[in-house]
Design a protein around this motif. Structure first.
Motif, PDB file in Angstrom:
ATOM      1  N   HIS A 215       0.712  -1.126  -0.079  1.00  0.00           N
ATOM      2  CA  HIS A 215      -0.071  -0.019   0.042  1.00  0.00           C
ATOM      3  C   HIS A 215       0.678   1.383   0.127  1.00  0.00           C
ATOM      4  O   HIS A 215       0.428   2.263  -0.726  1.00  0.00           O
ATOM      5  CB  HIS A 215      -0.914  -0.040   1.258  1.00  0.00           C
ATOM      6  N   VAL A 216       2.071   1.521   0.674  1.00  0.00           N
ATOM      7  CA  VAL A 216       2.526   2.542   0.863  1.00  0.00           C
ATOM      8  C   VAL A 216       3.997   2.602  -0.186  1.00  0.00           C
ATOM      9  O   VAL A 216       4.486   3.705  -0.380  1.00  0.00           O
ATOM     10  CB  VAL A 216       3.205   2.648   2.188  1.00  0.00           C
ATOM     11  N   LEU A 217       4.358   1.420  -0.525  1.00  0.00           N
ATOM     12  CA  LEU A 217       5.447   1.491  -1.410  1.00  0.00           C
ATOM     13  C   LEU A 217       5.190   1.962  -2.844  1.00  0.00           C
ATOM     14  O   LEU A 217       4.163   1.671  -3.391  1.00  0.00           O
ATOM     15  CB  LEU A 217       5.776  -0.088  -1.789  1.00  0.00           C
ATOM     16  N   ALA A 218       6.037   2.715  -3.378  1.00  0.00           N
ATOM     17  CA  ALA A 218       5.804   3.525  -4.773  1.00  0.00           C
ATOM     18  C   ALA A 218       6.049   2.398  -5.901  1.00  0.00           C
ATOM     19  O   ALA A 218       6.988   1.522  -5.602  1.00  0.00           O
ATOM     20  CB  ALA A 218       6.995   4.746  -4.827  1.00  0.00           C
ATOM     21  N   PRO A 219       5.471   2.632  -7.013  1.00  0.00           N
ATOM     22  CA  PRO A 219       5.682   1.673  -8.092  1.00  0.00           C
ATOM     23  C   PRO A 219       7.224   1.482  -8.255  1.00  0.00           C
ATOM     24  O   PRO A 219       7.936   2.696  -8.392  1.00  0.00           O
ATOM     25  CB  PRO A 219       4.945   2.323  -9.164  1.00  0.00           C
ATOM     26  N   GLY A 220       7.743   0.260  -8.506  1.00  0.00           N
ATOM     27  CA  GLY A 220       9.277   0.120  -8.448  1.00  0.00           C
ATOM     28  C   GLY A 220      10.031   0.277  -7.288  1.00  0.00           C
ATOM     29  O   GLY A 220      11.089  -0.220  -7.291  1.00  0.00           O
ATOM     30  N   GLY A 221       9.365   0.604  -6.233  1.00  0.00           N
ATOM     31  CA  GLY A 221       9.894   0.776  -4.787  1.00  0.00           C
ATOM     32  C   GLY A 221      10.459  -0.867  -4.600  1.00  0.00           C
ATOM     33  O   GLY A 221       9.687  -2.013  -5.189  1.00  0.00           O
ATOM     34  N   VAL A 222      11.270  -0.772  -3.606  1.00  0.00           N
ATOM     35  CA  VAL A 222      11.910  -2.120  -3.133  1.00  0.00           C
ATOM     36  C   VAL A 222      11.624  -2.709  -1.826  1.00  0.00           C
ATOM     37  O   VAL A 222      11.460  -1.714  -0.855  1.00  0.00           O
ATOM     38  CB  VAL A 222      13.405  -2.426  -3.566  1.00  0.00           C
ATOM     39  N   VAL A 223      11.222  -4.145  -1.747  1.00  0.00           N
ATOM     40  CA  VAL A 223      11.111  -4.510  -0.113  1.00  0.00           C
ATOM     41  C   VAL A 223      12.060  -5.276  -0.254  1.00  0.00           C
ATOM     42  O   VAL A 223      12.317  -6.417  -1.130  1.00  0.00           O
ATOM     43  CB  VAL A 223       9.499  -4.953  -0.152  1.00  0.00           C
ATOM     44  N   ILE A 224      12.895  -5.476   0.979  1.00  0.00           N
ATOM     45  CA  ILE A 224      13.671  -6.482   1.303  1.00  0.00           C
ATOM     46  C   ILE A 224      13.575  -7.200   2.440  1.00  0.00           C
ATOM     47  O   ILE A 224      13.433  -6.503   3.607  1.00  0.00           O
ATOM     48  CB  ILE A 224      15.300  -6.187   0.785  1.00  0.00           C
ATOM     49  N   CYS A 225      13.494  -8.428   2.786  1.00  0.00           N
ATOM     50  CA  CYS A 225      13.444  -9.045   4.094  1.00  0.00           C
ATOM     51  C   CYS A 225      14.670  -9.813   4.437  1.00  0.00           C
ATOM     52  O   CYS A 225      15.350 -10.666   3.693  1.00  0.00           O
ATOM     53  CB  CYS A 225      12.186 -10.107   4.011  1.00  0.00           C
ATOM     54  N   TYR A 226      14.938  -9.948   5.724  1.00  0.00           N
ATOM     55  CA  TYR A 226      16.076 -10.453   6.181  1.00  0.00           C
ATOM     56  C   TYR A 226      15.212 -11.415   7.448  1.00  0.00           C
ATOM     57  O   TYR A 226      14.922 -11.130   8.175  1.00  0.00           O
ATOM     58  CB  TYR A 226      16.778  -9.554   7.202  1.00  0.00           C
ATOM     59  N   VAL A 227      15.767 -12.863   6.821  1.00  0.00           N
ATOM     60  CA  VAL A 227      15.329 -13.810   7.896  1.00  0.00           C
ATOM     61  C   VAL A 227      16.163 -14.892   8.040  1.00  0.00           C
ATOM     62  O   VAL A 227      17.179 -15.214   7.342  1.00  0.00           O
ATOM     63  CB  VAL A 227      14.037 -14.635   6.785  1.00  0.00           C
ATOM     64  N   ALA A 228      15.986 -15.603   9.117  1.00  0.00           N
ATOM     65  CA  ALA A 228      17.143 -16.711   9.550  1.00  0.00           C
ATOM     66  C   ALA A 228      17.122 -18.124   8.876  1.00  0.00           C
ATOM     67  O   ALA A 228      17.926 -18.698   8.807  1.00  0.00           O
ATOM     68  CB  ALA A 228      16.878 -16.570  11.157  1.00  0.00           C
ATOM     69  N   THR A 229      15.858 -18.457   8.494  1.00  0.00           N
ATOM     70  CA  THR A 229      15.652 -19.900   8.412  1.00  0.00           C
ATOM     71  C   THR A 229      15.109 -20.052   6.956  1.00  0.00           C
ATOM     72  O   THR A 229      14.280 -19.248   6.330  1.00  0.00           O
ATOM     73  CB  THR A 229      14.737 -20.459   9.302  1.00  0.00           C
ATOM     74  N   VAL A 230      15.216 -21.494   6.331  1.00  0.00           N
ATOM     75  CA  VAL A 230      14.638 -21.774   5.046  1.00  0.00           C
ATOM     76  C   VAL A 230      13.125 -21.710   5.295  1.00  0.00           C
ATOM     77  O   VAL A 230      12.397 -21.560   4.116  1.00  0.00           O
ATOM     78  CB  VAL A 230      15.179 -22.996   4.676  1.00  0.00           C
ATOM     79  N   THR A 231      12.489 -21.762   6.233  1.00  0.00           N
ATOM     80  CA  THR A 231      10.860 -22.069   6.397  1.00  0.00           C
ATOM     81  C   THR A 231      10.588 -20.744   6.229  1.00  0.00           C
ATOM     82  O   THR A 231       9.709 -20.559   5.720  1.00  0.00           O
ATOM     83  CB  THR A 231      10.742 -22.649   7.501  1.00  0.00           C
ATOM     84  N   ARG A 283      10.186  -6.233  -5.977  1.00  0.00           N
ATOM     85  CA  ARG A 283       9.684  -4.765  -6.101  1.00  0.00           C
ATOM     86  C   ARG A 283       8.180  -4.583  -6.416  1.00  0.00           C
ATOM     87  O   ARG A 283       7.700  -5.574  -6.702  1.00  0.00           O
ATOM     88  CB  ARG A 283      10.469  -4.424  -7.603  1.00  0.00           C
ATOM     89  N   LYS A 284       7.889  -3.269  -6.186  1.00  0.00           N
ATOM     90  CA  LYS A 284       6.451  -3.270  -6.385  1.00  0.00           C
ATOM     91  C   LYS A 284       5.996  -2.953  -7.814  1.00  0.00           C
ATOM     92  O   LYS A 284       6.606  -2.078  -8.549  1.00  0.00           O
ATOM     93  CB  LYS A 284       5.998  -2.079  -5.387  1.00  0.00           C
ATOM     94  N   LEU A 285       4.834  -3.657  -8.481  1.00  0.00           N
ATOM     95  CA  LEU A 285       4.457  -3.558  -9.721  1.00  0.00           C
ATOM     96  C   LEU A 285       3.688  -2.211  -9.765  1.00  0.00           C
ATOM     97  O   LEU A 285       3.168  -1.664  -8.778  1.00  0.00           O
ATOM     98  CB  LEU A 285       3.663  -4.597 -10.069  1.00  0.00           C
ATOM     99  N   ALA A 286       3.470  -1.707 -10.745  1.00  0.00           N
ATOM    100  CA  ALA A 286       2.395  -0.516 -11.071  1.00  0.00           C
ATOM    101  C   ALA A 286       1.117  -1.288 -10.902  1.00  0.00           C
ATOM    102  O   ALA A 286       0.828  -2.169 -11.053  1.00  0.00           O
ATOM    103  CB  ALA A 286       2.477  -0.206 -12.644  1.00  0.00           C
ATOM    104  N   GLU A 287       0.202  -0.340 -10.627  1.00  0.00           N
ATOM    105  CA  GLU A 287      -1.193  -0.562 -10.316  1.00  0.00           C
ATOM    106  C   GLU A 287      -1.905  -1.037 -11.531  1.00  0.00           C
ATOM    107  O   GLU A 287      -1.724  -0.715 -12.568  1.00  0.00           O
ATOM    108  CB  GLU A 287      -1.821   0.826  -9.875  1.00  0.00           C
ATOM    109  N   GLY A 288      -2.419  -2.403 -11.201  1.00  0.00           N
ATOM    110  CA  GLY A 288      -3.200  -3.068 -12.207  1.00  0.00           C
ATOM    111  C   GLY A 288      -2.235  -3.677 -13.115  1.00  0.00           C
ATOM    112  O   GLY A 288      -2.695  -4.871 -13.845  1.00  0.00           O
ATOM    113  N   ALA A 289      -0.713  -3.988 -12.837  1.00  0.00           N
ATOM    114  CA  ALA A 289       0.119  -4.749 -13.820  1.00  0.00           C
ATOM    115  C   ALA A 289       0.110  -6.246 -12.995  1.00  0.00           C
ATOM    116  O   ALA A 289      -0.232  -6.581 -11.888  1.00  0.00           O
ATOM    117  CB  ALA A 289       1.575  -4.108 -13.513  1.00  0.00           C
TER     118      ALA A 289
END
Length: 366
Positions: A215-231, A283-289
């Protein structure tokens, strides 16, 4: 929910230069953290104080020998042992600072800043703040004109992070904003739709926040997650695909191995910093893509109740930090921040402006 922020001061051409630059230069000052290395390579970090002394079984070193001396000075204690004195680098500071939650290792923080393309002036959302290690790297990357909005559910962790950040930068950073609360509940309330450039999630269940992030990320914006386990990695990837508003996720891990180099004796070290966590980004897609994804063979992708139990905090190895340890880490972080503020206060503002170029280009063991 409590929101805490630092008012951004008015900036002019003659304003104080980039936060954290002045207190990384010049002679060593009272209140600063200094790293002492002896001839055997053993490293100790101390905080300089008027009348202070560093005691070992091999002699005493008066802090006065270092106060006012240039960085890189070599001094001798009462027992004839020599020490070289340097300000800790970011990697040294992160691994020795007070902590409540586990820190993001420098090797992963560097990858996050690069892979997520954290640029000067960027608007970045981070959750959770932990002990502030990643926040420091993000603040350095966005500079004074960007924004790092950190979300943290536990006030004890927020206090430790605040102390560590103020210790590193010599005071509150003008680009940092902190909100106490759950990201999934608070993000869309405090950030406008499409207004955020980058989102960094360091939490047990980042898939629970993907809807708010989209909802808040701009189109083309990046989300990156840091997680510890394969699950965790598996569930984040499938949640991104199922959401439909993100590009095909990419996952990786980073390992760092040092090398012993002495004459012709060149070999890899016996120890290395191996697995600390996985990084997964999209990355965030454009609205409706519509998301384009590589074709795969049909495979089992539905989750059973047994699978879901594998993703509980206990099963994922969440460590319970005692209240006593948190209080101690909070006191240590606050005390170091106060000492760092005293060191920064000794810097002549006129000298800071005079010795700092007008360009604010970011150059950026345990």
């Amino acid at each position: 929910m409590t929101e805490q922020s630092h008012e951004r001061p008015e900036t002019t051409q003659s304003a104080v230069p980039v936060r954290g630059a002045a207190n990384r230069r010049g002679p060593l000052r009272v209140g600063e953290r200094v790293q002492l290395t002896d001839d055997s390579g053993r490293i100790t970090t101390i905080t300089l104080a008027e009348g202070g002394e560093y005691h070992t079984h091999r002699g005493v070193l008066a802090h006065q020998e270092l106060i006012g001396a240039p960085e890189g000075t070599v001094v001798t204690n009462s027992g004839g042992i020599q020490f070289q004195a340097l300000r800790p680098l970011l990697k040294d500071f992160v691994l020795s600072m007070p902590r409540g939650a586990a820190v993001v290792y420098p090797k992963d923080a560097g990858q996050i800043v690069t892979m997520a393309d954290i640029f000067p002036g960027a608007r970045v959302v981070e959750a959770g703040v932990g002990s502030g290690a990643l926040s420091i790297s993000l603040l350095r990357a966005v500079g004074d004109e960007g924004t790092v909005h950190s979300f943290e559910r536990r006030e004890e962790f927020a206090d430790i992070a605040r102390g560590n950040i103020e210790t590193m930068f010599g005071g509150p950073h003008p680009a940092w904003q902190l909100t106490l609360g759950d990201l999934a509940e608070e993000l869309t309330r405090v950030e406008e739709a499409g207004s955020v450039d980058r989102v960094v999630l360091d939490m047990l269940a980042p898939w629970e926040c993907l809807d708010a992030v989209a909802h808040v990320l701009a189109p083309g914006g990046v989300v990156i997650c840091y997680v510890a386990t394969v699950t965790q990695l598996s569930r984040v990837a499938e949640a991104m695909r199922a959401d439909g508003r993100y590009t095909e996720p990419e996952a990786s891990e980073t390992m760092v191995r040092g090398w012993h180099v002495e004459g012709l004796a060149v070999r890899p070290d016996h120890r290395m910093v191996a697995h600390t966590g996985f990084l997964i980004q999209s990355r965030k897609l454009a609205e409706g893509a519509v998301r384009l994804a590589p074709k795969r063979r049909a495979s089992k992708s539905d989750y059973t109740e047994e699978d879901l139990q594998a993703w509980t905090p206990v099963a994922l190895g969440e460590r319970i930090v005692s209240d006593r340890k948190l209080r101690r880490a909070g006191r240590d972080a606050t005390n170091l921040a106060e000492q760092a503020a005293k060191a920064t206060a000794q810097i002549d503002p006129d000298s800071r402006r005079e010795n700092t170029p007008q360009s604010t280009e970011d150059t950026s063991h345990e």
